[in-house]
Design an enzyme around this catalytic site. Structure first.
Site, PDB file in Angstrom:
ATOM      1  N   HIS A 125       0.856  -1.194   0.000  1.00 29.60           N
ATOM      2  CA  HIS A 125       0.000   0.000   0.000  1.00 29.60           C
ATOM      3  C   HIS A 125       0.888   1.239   0.000  1.00 29.60           C
ATOM      4  CE1 HIS A 125       1.210  -0.280   4.201  1.00 29.60           C
ATOM      5  NE2 HIS A 125       0.976   1.021   4.263  1.00 29.60           N
ATOM      6  N   HIS A 178       5.024   6.393  -1.767  1.00 29.39           N
ATOM      7  CA  HIS A 178       5.843   5.214  -2.040  1.00 29.39           C
ATOM      8  C   HIS A 178       5.154   3.968  -1.499  1.00 29.39           C
ATOM      9  CE1 HIS A 178       6.799   6.208   2.118  1.00 29.39           C
ATOM     10  NE2 HIS A 178       7.129   4.921   2.269  1.00 29.39           N
TER      11      HIS A 178
END
Length: 184
Positions: A41, A126
């Site tokens: 995620h 990220h």
């Protein structure tokens, strides 16, 4: 009772891409804990320990703040590390998505009425793939990161944002979506 929460978007990166990174990293004598594929995620905001009675209000505020926010096209591209190349602790895949800042701003705005303070750190979207415990060959690793800086792992659309509980176990975290907001 408290729950450990964050607001994020789950992603599915092709297994073939992850296997390639794992092989390359192994060949560089880098060791650590890989993030399970089902836990991949990117995070807009880590909330930490939150008292359970506040969760419905966080959900309501999040839904309201994101009600007019549009889907965002994203590229999962390049590899990087935190905090730096000399002492890497986290290996990540970058999220290149013009417009993702709009989602981040809406998330932050939704939390202000609940007393959450503004973050002082730069938002760098990220996907963490590895928590590095030990590595050697700093130059080889830096060269590998440089070689992978433009590698495209995946093109996707950010269609939803979730309030996610992180349940810590001896086998690693288990993530449970408590609320999901679909973007326009």
């Amino acid at each position: 009772m408290k729950k450990r929460l964050f607001i994020g978007t789950t992603v599915t990166i092709p297994s073939s891409e992850l296997k390639k990174i794992k092989k390359d990293i192994s060949n560089l004598d880098i060791f650590g804990k890989w993030v399970e594929e089902e836990n991949l995620h990117f995070t807009y905001r880590f909330l930490g320990e939150v008292l359970s009675p506040f969760i419905p209000e966080i959900s309501k505020n999040l839904m309201k703040a994101l009600s007019n926010v549009k889907k965002v096209e994203a590229e999962l591209k390049g590899l990087g590390v935190f905090p730096n190349n000399k002492t890497p602790r986290v290996l990540w895949i970058g999220v290149n998505a013009p417009g993702i800042e709009t989602i981040k701003i809406a998330v932050d705005e939704s939390l202000k009425p609940m007393g959450f303070k503004e973050e002082n750190k730069e938002f760098i979207p990220h996907v963490t793939v590895l928590r590095i415990k030990k590595f050697r060959h700093r130059i080889k690793f830096s060269n590998y990161l440089n070689k992978m800086k433009d590698h495209l792992f995946l093109k996707t659309t950010v269609k939803e944002v979730s309030l996610i509980e992180s349940i810590l176990t001896s086998d690693g975290p288990v993530y449970k979506k408590l609320e999901t907001v679909k973007l326009l």
